[in-house]
Structures are given as structure tokens and as C-alpha cells.
Write a protein that holds these residues in place. Structure first.
Motif, PDB file in Angstrom:
ATOM      1  N   GLY A   1      -5.554  -9.390  -1.183  1.00 34.77           N
ATOM      2  CA  GLY A   1      -5.167 -10.031  -2.498  1.00 34.77           C
ATOM      3  C   GLY A   1      -6.515 -11.576  -1.099  1.00 34.77           C
ATOM      4  N   ASP A   2      -6.813 -12.473  -2.247  1.00 31.73           N
ATOM      5  CA  ASP A   2      -7.964 -12.949  -1.261  1.00 31.73           C
ATOM      6  C   ASP A   2      -7.177 -14.046  -0.305  1.00 31.73           C
ATOM      7  OD1 ASP A   2      -9.707 -12.789  -4.360  1.00 31.73           O
ATOM      8  OD2 ASP A   2      -7.987 -14.798  -5.096  1.00 31.73           O
ATOM      9  N   ASP A   3      -6.246 -13.865  -0.161  1.00 32.73           N
ATOM     10  CA  ASP A   3      -5.316 -14.589   1.228  1.00 32.73           C
ATOM     11  C   ASP A   3      -4.436 -13.584   2.063  1.00 32.73           C
ATOM     12  OD1 ASP A   3      -3.636 -14.585  -0.384  1.00 32.73           O
ATOM     13  OD2 ASP A   3      -3.471 -16.639   0.146  1.00 32.73           O
ATOM     14  N   HIS A   4      -4.730 -12.058   1.690  1.00 31.80           N
ATOM     15  CA  HIS A   4      -3.365 -11.139   2.230  1.00 31.80           C
ATOM     16  C   HIS A   4      -3.992  -9.765   1.963  1.00 31.80           C
ATOM     17  CE1 HIS A   4      -2.214 -11.775  -2.050  1.00 31.80           C
ATOM     18  NE2 HIS A   4      -1.965 -10.863  -2.056  1.00 31.80           N
ATOM     19  N   VAL A   5      -2.884  -9.668   3.018  1.00 36.78           N
ATOM     20  CA  VAL A   5      -3.015  -7.764   2.742  1.00 36.78           C
ATOM     21  C   VAL A   5      -1.686  -7.264   2.468  1.00 36.78           C
ATOM     22  CG1 VAL A   5      -3.007  -7.310   5.173  1.00 36.78           C
ATOM     23  CG2 VAL A   5      -4.033  -5.813   4.016  1.00 36.78           C
ATOM     24  N   LEU A   6      -1.276  -6.160   1.912  1.00 30.57           N
ATOM     25  CA  LEU A   6      -0.482  -5.793   1.603  1.00 30.57           C
ATOM     26  C   LEU A   6      -0.291  -4.009   2.334  1.00 30.57           C
ATOM     27  CD1 LEU A   6       0.716  -5.841  -2.339  1.00 30.57           C
ATOM     28  CD2 LEU A   6       1.697  -6.539  -0.005  1.00 30.57           C
ATOM     29  N   ILE A   7       0.562  -3.876   3.494  1.00 29.25           N
ATOM     30  CA  ILE A   7       0.631  -2.475   4.326  1.00 29.25           C
ATOM     31  C   ILE A   7       1.566  -1.855   4.149  1.00 29.25           C
ATOM     32  CG2 ILE A   7       0.137  -1.903   7.096  1.00 29.25           C
ATOM     33  CD1 ILE A   7      -0.954  -4.040   7.054  1.00 29.25           C
ATOM     34  N   ASP A   8       1.822  -0.189   4.213  1.00 28.33           N
ATOM     35  CA  ASP A   8       2.267   0.676   3.864  1.00 28.33           C
ATOM     36  C   ASP A   8       2.928   0.785   5.355  1.00 28.33           C
ATOM     37  OD1 ASP A   8       3.926   2.800   2.784  1.00 28.33           O
ATOM     38  OD2 ASP A   8       2.733   3.085   0.809  1.00 28.33           O
ATOM     39  N   CYS A   9       3.825   0.517   5.634  1.00 28.32           N
ATOM     40  CA  CYS A   9       5.003   1.646   6.904  1.00 28.32           C
ATOM     41  C   CYS A   9       6.020   2.314   6.316  1.00 28.32           C
ATOM     42  CB  CYS A   9       4.920   0.036   7.357  1.00 28.32           C
ATOM     43  SG  CYS A   9       4.044  -1.021   7.928  1.00 28.32           S
ATOM     44  N   GLY A  10       5.779   3.190   6.122  1.00 26.39           N
ATOM     45  CA  GLY A  10       6.559   4.578   5.512  1.00 26.39           C
ATOM     46  C   GLY A  10       7.303   4.236   4.478  1.00 26.39           C
ATOM     47  N   GLY A  11       6.080   3.890   3.743  1.00 25.89           N
ATOM     48  CA  GLY A  11       6.667   3.495   1.760  1.00 25.89           C
ATOM     49  C   GLY A  11       7.378   2.110   2.259  1.00 25.89           C
ATOM     50  N   VAL A  12       7.133   1.446   2.555  1.00 27.70           N
ATOM     51  CA  VAL A  12       7.913  -0.300   2.101  1.00 27.70           C
ATOM     52  C   VAL A  12       6.045  -0.655   2.624  1.00 27.70           C
ATOM     53  CG1 VAL A  12       9.176  -2.024   2.902  1.00 27.70           C
ATOM     54  CG2 VAL A  12      10.600  -0.146   3.488  1.00 27.70           C
ATOM     55  N   CYS A  13       5.553  -1.710   1.846  1.00 27.01           N
ATOM     56  CA  CYS A  13       4.867  -3.059   1.405  1.00 27.01           C
ATOM     57  C   CYS A  13       4.793  -3.923   2.572  1.00 27.01           C
ATOM     58  CB  CYS A  13       4.326  -2.584   0.516  1.00 27.01           C
ATOM     59  SG  CYS A  13       3.562  -0.943   0.342  1.00 27.01           S
ATOM     60  N   TYR A  14       4.247  -4.511   3.107  1.00 28.87           N
ATOM     61  CA  TYR A  14       4.960  -6.076   4.003  1.00 28.87           C
ATOM     62  C   TYR A  14       3.948  -6.672   3.234  1.00 28.87           C
ATOM     63  CZ  TYR A  14       9.128  -3.363   6.554  1.00 28.87           C
ATOM     64  OH  TYR A  14       9.524  -3.497   7.265  1.00 28.87           O
ATOM     65  N   GLU A  15       3.851  -7.921   2.708  1.00 25.25           N
ATOM     66  CA  GLU A  15       2.534  -8.836   2.386  1.00 25.25           C
ATOM     67  C   GLU A  15       2.693  -9.962   3.886  1.00 25.25           C
ATOM     68  OE1 GLU A  15       1.431 -11.021  -1.706  1.00 25.25           O
ATOM     69  OE2 GLU A  15       3.653 -11.994  -0.247  1.00 25.25           O
ATOM     70  N   ALA A  16       1.211  -9.524   4.227  1.00 24.83           N
ATOM     71  CA  ALA A  16       0.823 -10.707   5.760  1.00 24.83           C
ATOM     72  C   ALA A  16      -0.342 -11.512   5.244  1.00 24.83           C
ATOM     73  CB  ALA A  16       0.653  -9.788   7.166  1.00 24.83           C
TER      74      ALA A  16
END
Length: 205
Positions: free
Chosen positions: A13-28
Motif C-alpha cells: 500500500g502507500d504506507d504499508h506492506v502485507l506479508i504472508d506468513c504461512g497463509g496469514v497476512c500481517y499488515e505492517a
């Protein structure tokens, strides 16, 4: 507590990233520097995490390095600096540049960040002077010289050489770091003209 995320980059996103950790996406939420440093979508990436919990929100903040995370936490201790402003500062200044700005009390340098006006810049420099977090990407000799320059107690030849190098287009952080390395090698008492020549050689190497 989440300390680090390792997974596949899902999206940006403009100010974040989604990271897929074993099927669960974390927004940082990240600084623009961190977002630019991360790999492309679908590739493996790592971010160091700071979790902020409030009554109405749980939010993860991601950083490319532990140094950037340490600076985020230190910046957030200053009144008027929330997570958004801290990320804005880290978007325009690397940890070593931030160390230099504080040591040199450089209001213009830290004021480049969105959301940092003149009053806040002064408060940041005043409250954070001498408070460089561990692993901030600057050595003690460089920091010592920059502090001396900021306090106006550095030898005149060094101050003049820093001024000359900045007039040639180098930042004060680059100039003072190069001269700190030269003084550590050659010793003190070097004339201004020689310091400038050695500084140019150091900066071009």
C-alpha cells in the motif's frame, strides 16, 4: 509479542506492506525507505516489528533494520511525535543521517520530514541530543566529532574543512564522518587545506 515477520510479500500500500506468513497476512506500516528496500511481491522478505496497542487499535510497524526500529521508538518518546511523524522522519533520513542531524543540531535536515515544523524540529534536537540508540549506524568517533561541531567546540581547521566540503555539495553528515576517519588515522593538528584534500579523497573513494 511479534518481534520479526518472515514471509512472502503479498502486496504493498502507500504506507504499508502485507506479508504472508504461512497463509496469514500481517499488515505492517513502514517508512518509505523500508517499503523501497523490501523485495517484490511474491518474494521472501523480513521486517522487524514494533506493536502498538491502544484501546481502539492494534497496529504493527515494520522496519528494514533493527536500527530503524530503535530510532522509531526513540523518536516516539518526544512530545508531539506519534508513529506517523516518526515514520515520516525515517522516510527522509537514514539512521546514520538522523544521528548526524541530532549531533549537529541541524534543524533544516530534520525539518525535511513531513509534519516536522520549526518548533517540533527544535524540540526533537533538544530532547534527543546525546540519545543515539545502540546500533544506530554511526561510530563513536564520528558522533564525537559531530557533537563537537554542533557545540561549536571542534578545532577551527576541522570546522572550516566541514564547511568547505558542504559548500562543494556533500552533506554535513558525510563531511564530518569522512573527517572523523581522517583524524582517527592521521591525528589532530592537520591544516585546513590538507584536511579538505584528504576529505575529498576519502569521500570519492
Amino acid at each position: 509479542m511479534i518481534g520479526k515477520l518472515k514471509g512472502l510479500i503479498d502486496s504493498f500500500g502507500d504506507d504499508h506492506v502485507l506479508i504472508d506468513c504461512g497463509g496469514v497476512c500481517y499488515e505492517a506500516y513502514c517508512s518509505s525507505r523500508t517499503l523501497q528496500a523490501l523485495p517484490c511481491v511474491g518474494e521472501a522478505g523480513v521486517v522487524f516489528i514494533e506493536t502498538i496497542v491502544r484501546e481502539d487499535m492494534i497496529r504493527l510497524y515494520g522496519f528494514a533494520t533493527e536500527s530503524e526500529k530503535a530510532w522509531f521508538n526513540l523518536l516516539s518518546t518526544v512530545q508531539g511525535v506519534g508513529a506517523r511523524v516518526a515514520l515520516s522522519i525515517l522516510s527522509v533520513l537514514s539512521p546514520s543521517e538522523l544521528s548526524s542531524a541530532i549531533a549537529l543540531q541541524d534543524k533544516a535536515m530534520i525539518g525535511r520530514a513531513n509534519g516536522v515544523g520549526p518548533k517540533l524540529a527544535v524540540r526533537l534536537l533538544t530532547e534527543l541530543k546525546g540519545k543515539v540508540p545502540t546500533g544506530a549506524g554511526i561510530d563513536a568517533g564520528t558522533l564525537g566529532l559531530q557533537a563537537a561541531l554542533g557545540d561549536g567546540v571542534a578545532p577551527g581547521a576541522i570546522s572550516d574543512a566541514v564547511s568547505a566540503l558542504t559548500n562543494l555539495g556533500y552533506s554535513s553528515a558525510q563531511a564530518s564522518a569522512a573527517l572523523a576517519r581522517i583524524v582517527a588515522r592521521e591525528g589532530e593538528g592537520i591544516p585546513t587545506e590538507k584536511l579538505i584534500r584528504l576529505g575529498l579523497r576519502e569521500l570519492s573513494s
